[in-house]
Write an enzyme that holds these catalytic residues in place. Structure first.
Site, short mmCIF file in Angstrom:
data_model
loop_
_atom_site.label_atom_id
_atom_site.label_comp_id
_atom_site.label_asym_id
_atom_site.label_seq_id
_atom_site.Cartn_x
_atom_site.Cartn_y
_atom_site.Cartn_z
N ASP A 209 88.82 5.13 49.25
CA ASP A 209 88.52 6.38 50.50
C ASP A 209 89.81 6.69 51.12
OD1 ASP A 209 88.86 6.73 53.27
OD2 ASP A 209 88.39 4.55 54.14
N GLN A 212 93.00 8.83 54.74
CA GLN A 212 94.96 8.40 55.64
C GLN A 212 95.76 8.69 54.80
OE1 GLN A 212 96.00 7.85 58.74
NE2 GLN A 212 93.58 7.10 59.04
N1 PMP Z 1 88.55 5.65 56.64
C1 PMP Z 1 89.98 5.54 56.83
C2 PMP Z 1 91.09 4.61 56.82
C3 PMP Z 1 90.29 5.87 58.40
O1 PMP Z 1 91.18 5.74 59.25
C4 PMP Z 1 88.75 6.93 59.32
C5 PMP Z 1 89.40 7.64 60.02
N2 PMP Z 1 89.54 6.57 61.07
C6 PMP Z 1 87.66 6.50 58.20
C7 PMP Z 1 87.66 6.21 57.24
C8 PMP Z 1 86.48 7.62 58.84
O2 PMP Z 1 86.36 8.33 59.25
P1 PMP Z 1 86.03 9.92 60.14
O3 PMP Z 1 85.89 8.81 61.51
O4 PMP Z 1 86.41 10.21 59.64
O5 PMP Z 1 84.19 9.93 59.25
#
Ligand code: PMP
Length: 415
Positions: A209, A212
């Site tokens: 993921d 960030q």
């Molecule tokens: N993973 C991480 C580490 C995040 O910081 C975020 C968003 N805060 C997400 C996933 C989800 O991203 P999104 O809401 O843009 O799908």
């Protein structure tokens, strides 16, 4: 087509770069905005705003199937954006880059299309304790559907995840390992190359993921060696509602489509449908065309920056913030792993994070307060919430000094 000329900054200069982001010059409650909520969503440079505006005013049409001029223009802008993103993450080919709504959708796609058909009772998915809910809940749903089990690797009191602790939980039942590249709640940078190597050595498929990570560091998916990498456009100076799932071609080839509909098929009869080639097999329906074009403009903009200089500036901001906030009585920084990315979660004794956020807002300072969609992290530190200041390369030392002064003001109010 009237593509906005690419602006190039040869040396990183924060004042020059700030001028590229119109929103940064606005006032909030009569004070200059100090935007320190980049972890939630970053601001867009003029280059992105203009690319979207140009598309909407001059080129909008549906893509891929039209023979008319507008459709061909829209298609070539959309596909050029894909090519820019392929270069940005060093994917091998455009077949490996699927446009999705964001990180959340990318992970759900992998959980449902890769994992669900494969997993059975007794199989395990391994994640870590510091994941965002987007990298927890899609796996829980898939586990409920298949009887597989979710296993969680621990972190320590600094918010660090150790390779040995993860390896200790990898076994012959582990089918998939998924972890954040950078924690949104703590700033911890995970040793993804080593973790992926450990998983690969045991035949475990990997998803990173990168939500960030991509705004803060160069990412090379081939060097990391992962099977999947997910990120969102809106944290990368691009629009909302657009993101990327990178998948190794060989593995995407083997996966069934996630959603069915237009654009993802070759031929349809009532008896059977055959599916389009990669990446279109995973892009059912009319996509977010303007979003993809905006995200393409964002990575073009980044390519024109002195990114080494930008990253050095972010590190200097983090170090200044750590020292400055560290001097405030009763303030505790949550997440102290070495080599953190540029964000600081903190709590101030006697001031609830939500009250703190409101007081900072009165001073024009935007920080996030709450559980940051990482409730297990809050539970680990026995906190209901934290305040989080997350920096981008356009932030300044002065904004951090203003943050510190506003925190002192809040302490005085609640003293
Ligand atoms: N993973 C991480 C580490 C995040 O910081 C975020 C968003 N805060 C997400 C996933 C989800 O991203 P999104 O809401 O843009 O799908």
């Amino acid at each position: 087509m009237n593509k906005t000329a690419l602006k190039v900054h040869s040396r990183f200069d924060v004042d020059q770069v700030r001028a590229d982001f119109p929103l940064l010059s606005r006032m909030v409650h009569g004070k200059p905005l100090a935007y320190l909520d980049n972890g939630a969503s970053s601001q867009r440079p003029t280059a992105v705003i203009e690319a979207v505006d140009d598309y909407e005013r001059r080129h909008h049409s549906n893509i891929h199937r039209g023979v008319h001029t507008l459709s061909q223009e829209a298609t070539s802008l959309y596909e050029a954006a894909r090519d820019g993103l392929v270069r940005f993450i060093h994917a091998r080919s455009r077949h490996e880059l699927v446009f999705v709504r964001g990180t959340t959708e990318a992970i759900n796609l992998v959980a449902q299309s890769y994992a669900r058909p494969l997993m059975k009772s007794g199989d395990e998915v391994l994640i870590t304790h510091l994941e965002h809910h987007s990298n927890i809940v899609p796996w829980q749903l898939m586990c409920e559907q298949t009887g597989a089990r979710l296993v969680v690797a621990p972190m320590d009191q600094h918010g660090e995840v150790h390779v040995e602790a993860v390896e200790a939980l990898m076994n012959e039942r582990t089918r998939l390992f998924a972890c954040a590249h950078v924690s949104n709640a703590l700033g911890t940078v995970l040793p993804v190359e080593r973790l992926v190597a450990s998983a690969k050595a045991r035949g475990i498929v990997t998803l990173i993921d990168g939500a960030q990570a991509v705004p803060h560091m160069p990412v090379d998916v081939q060097k990391i060696g992962c099977d999947f990498y997910a990120f969102s456009g809106h944290k990368l100076f691009g629009p909302t509602g657009i993101g990327v799932l990178y998948g190794r071609e060989e593995i995407l080839e083997r996966m069934p489509p996630w959603q069915g509909g237009g654009d993802m098929i070759l031929a349809v009869t009532f008896g059977k449908s055959t599916y389009n080639a990669l990446p279109y097999k995973f892009e059912a329906g009319t996509p977010n065309i303007s979003g993809a074009i905006g995200l393409g403009a964002a990575v073009d903009y980044l390519a024109g920056l002195d990114l080494d200089g930008a990253h050095r500036h972010e590190h200097a901001l983090l170090s200044h913030a750590t020292t400055t906030l560290g001097r405030i009585d009763d303030l505790r920084i949550v997440g102290t792993a070495p080599g953190k990315a540029s964000l600081i979660s903190f709590v101030v004794k006697g001031v609830h994070p939500h009250d703190l956020g409101t007081i900072l807002d009165e001073d024009g300072i935007a920080v996030r307060t709450g559980h940051h969609c990482a409730m297990p992290v809050m539970d680990f530190f026995k906190l209901p919430a934290t305040a989080r200041a997350s920096f981008a390369f356009y932030n300044t030392f002065d904004e951090i000094d203003r943050l510190a002064a506003a925190i002192e003001r809040a302490r005085a109010i609640f003293a």
